[in-house]
Design a protein around this motif. Sequence first.
Motif, short mmCIF file in Angstrom:
data_model
loop_
_atom_site.label_atom_id
_atom_site.label_comp_id
_atom_site.label_asym_id
_atom_site.label_seq_id
_atom_site.Cartn_x
_atom_site.Cartn_y
_atom_site.Cartn_z
N GLN A 170 -1.62 -8.66 3.98
CA GLN A 170 -1.84 -10.13 3.87
C GLN A 170 -3.40 -10.40 4.12
O GLN A 170 -3.86 -10.06 5.18
N THR A 171 -4.01 -10.92 3.21
CA THR A 171 -5.42 -11.14 3.15
C THR A 171 -5.71 -11.66 4.55
O THR A 171 -6.93 -11.28 5.30
N ASP A 172 -5.28 -12.93 5.13
CA ASP A 172 -5.57 -13.45 6.51
C ASP A 172 -5.09 -12.73 7.59
O ASP A 172 -5.49 -13.04 8.62
N MET A 173 -4.32 -11.57 7.55
CA MET A 173 -4.06 -10.98 8.66
C MET A 173 -4.35 -9.34 8.54
O MET A 173 -5.39 -9.14 9.05
N CYS A 174 -3.42 -8.71 8.02
CA CYS A 174 -3.78 -6.99 8.07
C CYS A 174 -5.24 -6.66 7.18
O CYS A 174 -5.84 -5.79 7.56
N VAL A 175 -5.21 -7.46 6.07
CA VAL A 175 -6.50 -7.08 5.40
C VAL A 175 -7.71 -7.23 6.16
O VAL A 175 -8.39 -6.53 6.15
N LEU A 222 -10.17 4.54 -1.59
CA LEU A 222 -9.45 3.21 -2.09
C LEU A 222 -8.35 3.15 -1.04
O LEU A 222 -7.47 4.03 -0.87
N VAL A 223 -8.36 2.00 -0.16
CA VAL A 223 -7.34 1.88 0.60
C VAL A 223 -6.36 0.61 0.45
O VAL A 223 -7.06 -0.33 0.12
N VAL A 224 -5.09 0.97 0.18
CA VAL A 224 -4.04 -0.11 -0.16
C VAL A 224 -3.28 -0.33 0.87
O VAL A 224 -2.54 0.40 1.37
N ILE A 225 -3.37 -1.55 1.29
CA ILE A 225 -2.78 -2.28 2.60
C ILE A 225 -1.64 -2.84 2.13
O ILE A 225 -1.42 -3.92 1.75
N ASP A 226 -0.41 -2.42 2.81
CA ASP A 226 1.01 -3.19 3.11
C ASP A 226 1.42 -3.94 1.77
O ASP A 226 2.27 -4.99 1.70
N LEU A 227 1.32 -3.20 0.72
CA LEU A 227 1.96 -3.68 -0.39
C LEU A 227 3.47 -3.29 -0.65
O LEU A 227 3.79 -2.43 -1.25
N GLN A 228 4.10 -3.91 0.42
CA GLN A 228 5.62 -3.61 0.76
C GLN A 228 6.41 -4.80 0.17
O GLN A 228 5.92 -5.60 -0.08
N ASN A 229 7.71 -4.34 -0.20
CA ASN A 229 8.80 -5.49 -0.68
C ASN A 229 8.75 -6.92 0.02
O ASN A 229 8.37 -7.73 -0.49
N GLN A 230 8.90 -6.57 1.45
CA GLN A 230 9.11 -7.97 2.02
C GLN A 230 7.61 -8.47 2.31
O GLN A 230 7.59 -9.81 2.00
N VAL A 231 6.44 -8.00 2.53
CA VAL A 231 5.23 -8.35 2.63
C VAL A 231 4.58 -9.23 1.50
O VAL A 231 4.18 -10.45 1.62
N VAL A 232 5.03 -8.76 0.32
CA VAL A 232 4.43 -9.48 -1.06
C VAL A 232 5.77 -10.24 -1.82
O VAL A 232 5.41 -10.43 -3.08
N ALA A 233 6.96 -10.31 -0.95
CA ALA A 233 7.91 -11.07 -1.76
C ALA A 233 7.49 -12.31 -2.33
O ALA A 233 8.02 -12.71 -3.55
N ASN A 234 6.96 -13.06 -1.72
CA ASN A 234 6.44 -14.41 -2.06
C ASN A 234 5.11 -14.37 -2.08
O ASN A 234 4.46 -15.74 -1.59
N ALA A 235 4.56 -13.59 -2.29
CA ALA A 235 2.62 -13.72 -2.36
C ALA A 235 2.37 -14.46 -3.21
O ALA A 235 2.75 -14.51 -4.41
N ARG A 269 -1.97 -5.07 13.04
CA ARG A 269 -2.65 -5.43 11.92
C ARG A 269 -3.64 -4.72 11.38
O ARG A 269 -3.91 -4.46 10.21
N ASP A 270 -4.76 -4.16 12.43
CA ASP A 270 -5.58 -3.15 11.99
C ASP A 270 -5.06 -1.95 11.64
O ASP A 270 -4.60 -1.27 12.66
N ALA A 271 -5.27 -1.36 10.53
CA ALA A 271 -4.83 -0.04 10.23
C ALA A 271 -5.45 1.05 10.89
O ALA A 271 -5.02 2.24 10.79
N PHE A 272 -6.67 0.82 11.71
CA PHE A 272 -7.25 1.75 12.37
C PHE A 272 -6.68 1.99 13.91
O PHE A 272 -6.73 3.14 14.48
#
Length: 149
Positions: A111-116, A11-24, A85-88
């Motif tokens: 973010q779905t449209d960017m890093c995910v 399971l890869v969990v990407i960028d669920l960080q305070n600023q990233v999802v503040a207004n998600a 954006r690409d975690a690899f």
Amino acid sequence: MTLADRPNTALVVIDLQNQVVANAYRRHEVLGAVNMLIERARNAGVPVVWVRHADEELKAGSEAWQIVAELAPAPGEAIVEKSYRDAFEGTDLESVLSSLRAGKLLVAGAQTDMCVRSTMHGALVRGYDAILVSDAHTTDDSDFVFLGA
């Protein structure tokens, strides 16, 4: 087709960080779904790999950079630090997944449209079976205005 000698899932969990999802979009529901995924993965012995972004706007070590309080990496779970954006790209994600013998990825995060999206593409071109969990990713509304012809 799964990579050779990579029978496991991660399971890869990407960028669920305070600023990233503040207004998600649907923040509470998405974090709840991710929390349930993490719990199920851990109970099934599926490794959880965390990805955390840092750049000039999102400073490593800051409160904004921290993984949200609703989620917490367990001791021993890998945290991959990235600046693209690409975690690899420019990270040790491939070596982490290789050490876990993971060829199938369940992906969640922001973010779905960017890093995910970029990480999903990076996984697919490298030969991974990558599945984006439908209710476990989110993004912000964009401020961009697109002018049509």
